[in-house]
Design a protein around this motif. Structure first.
Motif, PDB file in Angstrom:
ATOM      1  N   ARG A  32     -17.433  24.377  89.202  1.00 20.44           N
ATOM      2  CA  ARG A  32     -17.981  23.590  90.314  1.00 20.44           C
ATOM      3  C   ARG A  32     -19.291  22.934  89.917  1.00 20.44           C
ATOM      4  O   ARG A  32     -19.634  21.874  90.416  1.00 20.44           O
ATOM      5  CB  ARG A  32     -18.192  24.478  91.531  1.00 20.44           C
ATOM      6  CG  ARG A  32     -16.867  24.889  92.178  1.00 20.44           C
ATOM      7  CD  ARG A  32     -17.058  25.790  93.366  1.00 20.44           C
ATOM      8  NE  ARG A  32     -17.952  25.224  94.365  1.00 20.44           N
ATOM      9  CZ  ARG A  32     -18.598  25.946  95.258  1.00 20.44           C
ATOM     10  NH1 ARG A  32     -18.472  27.261  95.263  1.00 20.44           N
ATOM     11  NH2 ARG A  32     -19.373  25.372  96.145  1.00 20.44           N
ATOM     12  N   VAL A  33     -20.049  23.564  89.017  1.00 19.49           N
ATOM     13  CA  VAL A  33     -21.327  23.015  88.588  1.00 19.49           C
ATOM     14  C   VAL A  33     -21.109  21.871  87.611  1.00 19.49           C
ATOM     15  O   VAL A  33     -21.702  20.809  87.732  1.00 19.49           O
ATOM     16  CB  VAL A  33     -22.205  24.112  87.945  1.00 19.49           C
ATOM     17  CG1 VAL A  33     -23.479  23.511  87.395  1.00 19.49           C
ATOM     18  CG2 VAL A  33     -22.501  25.193  88.957  1.00 19.49           C
ATOM     19  N   ALA A  34     -20.255  22.075  86.623  1.00 20.25           N
ATOM     20  CA  ALA A  34     -19.990  21.064  85.600  1.00 20.25           C
ATOM     21  C   ALA A  34     -18.493  21.044  85.305  1.00 20.25           C
ATOM     22  O   ALA A  34     -18.040  21.584  84.303  1.00 20.25           O
ATOM     23  CB  ALA A  34     -20.787  21.374  84.336  1.00 20.25           C
ATOM     24  N   PRO A  35     -17.705  20.412  86.160  1.00 20.57           N
ATOM     25  CA  PRO A  35     -16.248  20.502  86.023  1.00 20.57           C
ATOM     26  C   PRO A  35     -15.692  19.848  84.774  1.00 20.57           C
ATOM     27  O   PRO A  35     -14.632  20.217  84.314  1.00 20.57           O
ATOM     28  CB  PRO A  35     -15.743  19.810  87.284  1.00 20.57           C
ATOM     29  CG  PRO A  35     -16.852  18.933  87.716  1.00 20.57           C
ATOM     30  CD  PRO A  35     -18.110  19.625  87.297  1.00 20.57           C
ATOM     31  N   MET A  36     -16.372  18.898  84.204  1.00 16.86           N
ATOM     32  CA  MET A  36     -15.855  18.207  83.033  1.00 16.86           C
ATOM     33  C   MET A  36     -16.722  18.471  81.795  1.00 16.86           C
ATOM     34  O   MET A  36     -16.813  17.655  80.901  1.00 16.86           O
ATOM     35  CB  MET A  36     -15.783  16.692  83.296  1.00 16.86           C
ATOM     36  CG  MET A  36     -14.887  16.331  84.465  1.00 16.86           C
ATOM     37  SD  MET A  36     -13.181  16.834  84.233  1.00 16.86           S
ATOM     38  CE  MET A  36     -12.665  15.664  83.038  1.00 16.86           C
ATOM     39  N   ALA A  37     -17.384  19.590  81.754  1.00 19.45           N
ATOM     40  CA  ALA A  37     -18.277  19.899  80.643  1.00 19.45           C
ATOM     41  C   ALA A  37     -17.491  20.057  79.352  1.00 19.45           C
ATOM     42  O   ALA A  37     -16.358  20.520  79.336  1.00 19.45           O
ATOM     43  CB  ALA A  37     -19.055  21.178  80.930  1.00 19.45           C
ATOM     44  N   ALA A  38     -18.117  19.650  78.269  1.00 18.08           N
ATOM     45  CA  ALA A  38     -17.505  19.772  76.947  1.00 18.08           C
ATOM     46  C   ALA A  38     -18.616  19.934  75.935  1.00 18.08           C
ATOM     47  O   ALA A  38     -19.766  19.613  76.189  1.00 18.08           O
ATOM     48  CB  ALA A  38     -16.669  18.545  76.632  1.00 18.08           C
ATOM     49  N   ASN A  39     -18.264  20.433  74.791  1.00 18.11           N
ATOM     50  CA  ASN A  39     -19.215  20.605  73.719  1.00 18.11           C
ATOM     51  C   ASN A  39     -19.007  19.479  72.717  1.00 18.11           C
ATOM     52  O   ASN A  39     -18.229  19.596  71.783  1.00 18.11           O
ATOM     53  CB  ASN A  39     -19.002  21.974  73.061  1.00 18.11           C
ATOM     54  CG  ASN A  39     -19.981  22.238  71.950  1.00 18.11           C
ATOM     55  OD1 ASN A  39     -20.888  21.453  71.711  1.00 18.11           O
ATOM     56  ND2 ASN A  39     -19.793  23.331  71.251  1.00 18.11           N
ATOM     57  N   VAL A  40     -19.667  18.335  72.939  1.00 16.78           N
ATOM     58  CA  VAL A  40     -19.562  17.176  72.050  1.00 16.78           C
ATOM     59  C   VAL A  40     -20.931  16.946  71.437  1.00 16.78           C
ATOM     60  O   VAL A  40     -21.935  16.905  72.135  1.00 16.78           O
ATOM     61  CB  VAL A  40     -19.098  15.913  72.809  1.00 16.78           C
ATOM     62  CG1 VAL A  40     -19.066  14.711  71.887  1.00 16.78           C
ATOM     63  CG2 VAL A  40     -17.738  16.149  73.434  1.00 16.78           C
ATOM     64  N   ASP A  63     -16.461  17.978  68.108  1.00 22.82           N
ATOM     65  CA  ASP A  63     -15.927  18.357  69.406  1.00 22.82           C
ATOM     66  C   ASP A  63     -15.631  19.845  69.337  1.00 22.82           C
ATOM     67  O   ASP A  63     -14.796  20.283  68.553  1.00 22.82           O
ATOM     68  CB  ASP A  63     -14.656  17.569  69.707  1.00 22.82           C
ATOM     69  CG  ASP A  63     -14.011  17.951  71.023  1.00 22.82           C
ATOM     70  OD1 ASP A  63     -14.738  18.411  71.929  1.00 22.82           O
ATOM     71  OD2 ASP A  63     -12.786  17.782  71.155  1.00 22.82           O
ATOM     72  N   ASN A  64     -16.345  20.627  70.126  1.00 23.62           N
ATOM     73  CA  ASN A  64     -16.232  22.087  70.080  1.00 23.62           C
ATOM     74  C   ASN A  64     -16.403  22.608  68.656  1.00 23.62           C
ATOM     75  O   ASN A  64     -15.597  23.391  68.153  1.00 23.62           O
ATOM     76  CB  ASN A  64     -14.906  22.551  70.690  1.00 23.62           C
ATOM     77  CG  ASN A  64     -14.883  22.312  72.175  1.00 23.62           C
ATOM     78  OD1 ASN A  64     -15.896  22.440  72.847  1.00 23.62           O
ATOM     79  ND2 ASN A  64     -13.737  21.936  72.693  1.00 23.62           N
TER      80      ASN A  64
END
Length: 96
Positions: A32-40, A63-64
């Protein structure tokens, strides 16, 4: 212990009005805080080529934590490489 993040969003249908939201940052609510978060990660390397003049800027994307190619129309500095010249990325993403 639970952390709380407070943020402001516009109130639907009421220009200029906002409402405050408090959201606990528990693991189960992370989406809910960061629904589309990714490690880029983009790494930028700057240097002078051997025997060359001027400065060259090379970019690679992870990427990750894994090296990842940019879109297919971008040309890396060598076949099979994940490094791209910054000028090539400008061209590839229509920024020149």
């Amino acid at each position: 212990m639970t952390a709380v993040m407070t943020f402001i969003t516009p109130t639907a249908g009421t220009p200029g009005r906002t409402r405050w939201h408090a959201l606990s940052l528990r693991t189960r609510e992370g989406s809910r805080v960061a629904p589309m978060a990714a490690n880029v990660q983009w790494d930028l390397y700057t240097g002078t080529p051997e025997g060359g003049e001027g400065t060259r800027h090379l970019v690679r994307m992870l990427d990750n934590e894994k090296q990842t190619a940019f879109k297919p129309s971008c040309r890396p500095i060598a076949s099979g490489s994940y490094f791209y010249d910054l000028n090539e990325l400008d061209r590839c993403f229509d920024r020149s």
